[in-house]
Design a protein around this motif. Sequence first.
Motif, short mmCIF file in Angstrom:
data_model
loop_
_atom_site.label_atom_id
_atom_site.label_comp_id
_atom_site.label_asym_id
_atom_site.label_seq_id
_atom_site.Cartn_x
_atom_site.Cartn_y
_atom_site.Cartn_z
N ASN A 141 -8.68 1.00 60.25
CA ASN A 141 -9.40 -0.14 60.80
C ASN A 141 -10.45 0.32 61.80
O ASN A 141 -10.37 1.40 62.39
N PHE A 142 -11.43 -0.57 62.02
CA PHE A 142 -12.56 -0.28 62.91
C PHE A 142 -12.79 -1.49 63.80
O PHE A 142 -12.91 -2.61 63.31
N TRP A 143 -12.81 -1.26 65.14
CA TRP A 143 -12.93 -2.35 66.09
C TRP A 143 -14.10 -2.13 67.05
O TRP A 143 -14.52 -0.99 67.29
N GLU A 144 -14.53 -3.22 67.66
CA GLU A 144 -15.35 -3.16 68.86
C GLU A 144 -14.43 -3.49 70.03
O GLU A 144 -13.61 -4.41 69.95
N VAL A 145 -14.56 -2.74 71.13
CA VAL A 145 -13.72 -2.93 72.30
C VAL A 145 -14.58 -3.37 73.49
O VAL A 145 -15.64 -2.79 73.74
N THR A 146 -14.13 -4.40 74.19
CA THR A 146 -14.77 -4.78 75.44
C THR A 146 -14.09 -4.00 76.56
O THR A 146 -12.93 -4.26 76.88
#
Length: 323
Positions: A141-146
């Motif tokens: 999986n691939f995420w954007e993190v704040t």
Amino acid sequence: MALRAFIAASLLVVAGLCRAQSAAYTAGEPSTIDNSQMIYRVDLATRSTVPVGSAGLYNGDSTNPFTLISGLTFGTDQKLYAVALPSKAQQPLLVTLNPVSGNASVVSTISGLAGTPSAASLSLSFSCDGRLWMASSENNNFWEVTPASGQTRLVGTLGVKLTSLATKGSTLYGFGGSGTANLYSVDVGTGAAGLIGTYGIAVPNPVDGAFDASGTLWGLLRNYNDLNNSPLPSQLNTLAQIDAAKGTMSTLGTIADPRTNPLYKSRMRGLAIAPPVCVTDGPPPASTVGAPVFSPLGLGAFAASMLAAALLALRRQRRNRLR
């Protein structure tokens, strides 16, 4: 006096550039002092390591050390970030690492990970716009993190096993490892990984990658496959360089262990060298392979030229005073 101060300051700047551009950071084995993971500095020119210090204790609790550090990367703010997991925690943390002491400081708790993957499988990279991206080699999986909140947004599935991420310009690169011997680009809009090219060598274990400030792409071939709990290393920690345009990898040699036992190398994980290289030009020429962006020879020549120019100016200054 001002001229002499300039000469001294110039040489200090050159020395600082040499240290900064020839050094990378990685995580090693547990500390014998507090059982937290050790942080090492790797000299890219000599492939030698120096222990920086341990990641330390979560909230100062001696029973809760940071036992796992992964995904080391520099942010656009010049800080060294990583994923960390204390021994008593269930969720991974986003931390900054002190490059002088190794000590970890918590930024946020990483949340929103469906089917929470192993923290050891997570890799990080900031893009030039300051956004933080994260991938898992466990579920792809691939995420954007704040960063401030640690909240994640699932972007998509990579479709391949990537063990590291790195940014140059507008491109996010993904490094195949643990049997996937390819370099990829990652579409941050969909998460899909696109093949750039093959390494040309077998990589049975994870690969970590990072760019230096010139755009030279470095790789760390880990000495064991921590996802499969291999009892013995199937390869030693090896430093490499990768052609960012073609994906081909050139191994440079084994990274020296700071301990005396030559057989059991420190279990290194992660590679961070410099903040994201925010340029739009192509990869560095092949002549840079095997040397950091600022080679000792080049820096020595630069320092010598600066010193010669300063001495010449000093002589002219003295002549003018005698007139």
